[in-house]
Scaffold this motif. Sequence first.
Motif, PDB file in Angstrom:
ATOM      1  N   LYS A 101      11.850   0.435   5.722  1.00  0.00           N
ATOM      2  CA  LYS A 101      12.193   1.777   5.206  1.00  0.00           C
ATOM      3  C   LYS A 101      10.986   2.708   5.271  1.00  0.00           C
ATOM      4  N   ALA A 102       9.833   2.222   4.826  1.00  0.00           N
ATOM      5  CA  ALA A 102       8.625   3.055   4.804  1.00  0.00           C
ATOM      6  C   ALA A 102       8.202   3.459   6.213  1.00  0.00           C
ATOM      7  N   SER A 103       8.321   2.544   7.160  1.00  0.00           N
ATOM      8  CA  SER A 103       7.882   2.865   8.524  1.00  0.00           C
ATOM      9  C   SER A 103       8.850   3.810   9.228  1.00  0.00           C
ATOM     10  N   ARG A 104      10.104   3.753   8.876  1.00  0.00           N
ATOM     11  CA  ARG A 104      11.092   4.616   9.528  1.00  0.00           C
ATOM     12  C   ARG A 104      11.223   5.963   8.857  1.00  0.00           C
ATOM     13  N   LYS A 105      10.702   6.081   7.666  1.00  0.00           N
ATOM     14  CA  LYS A 105      10.745   7.333   6.916  1.00  0.00           C
ATOM     15  C   LYS A 105       9.727   8.325   7.472  1.00  0.00           C
ATOM     16  N   ALA A 106       8.623   7.816   7.951  1.00  0.00           N
ATOM     17  CA  ALA A 106       7.518   8.670   8.443  1.00  0.00           C
ATOM     18  C   ALA A 106       7.827   9.303   9.725  1.00  0.00           C
TER      19      ALA A 106
END
Length: 62
Positions: A57-62
């Motif tokens: 989630k964190a990597s795809r949010k950026a």
Amino acid sequence: MQTIIRLPQVKQRTGLSRSTIYSLIKVGQFKAPISLGARAVGWLESDVWGFIEARVKASRKA
């Protein structure tokens, strides 16, 4: 039902090294292991999957 997995499985699923896992535990970014005996620990499989999902989630949010 909860499944407990040992370090080799945690390393395989996360792609992280032992030292990285313990560094993340120290700073509160990875759940601490559960004591299984005098010299054995394991992690809840659900906690490991939760860590992986949070990273995705964190990597795809950026």
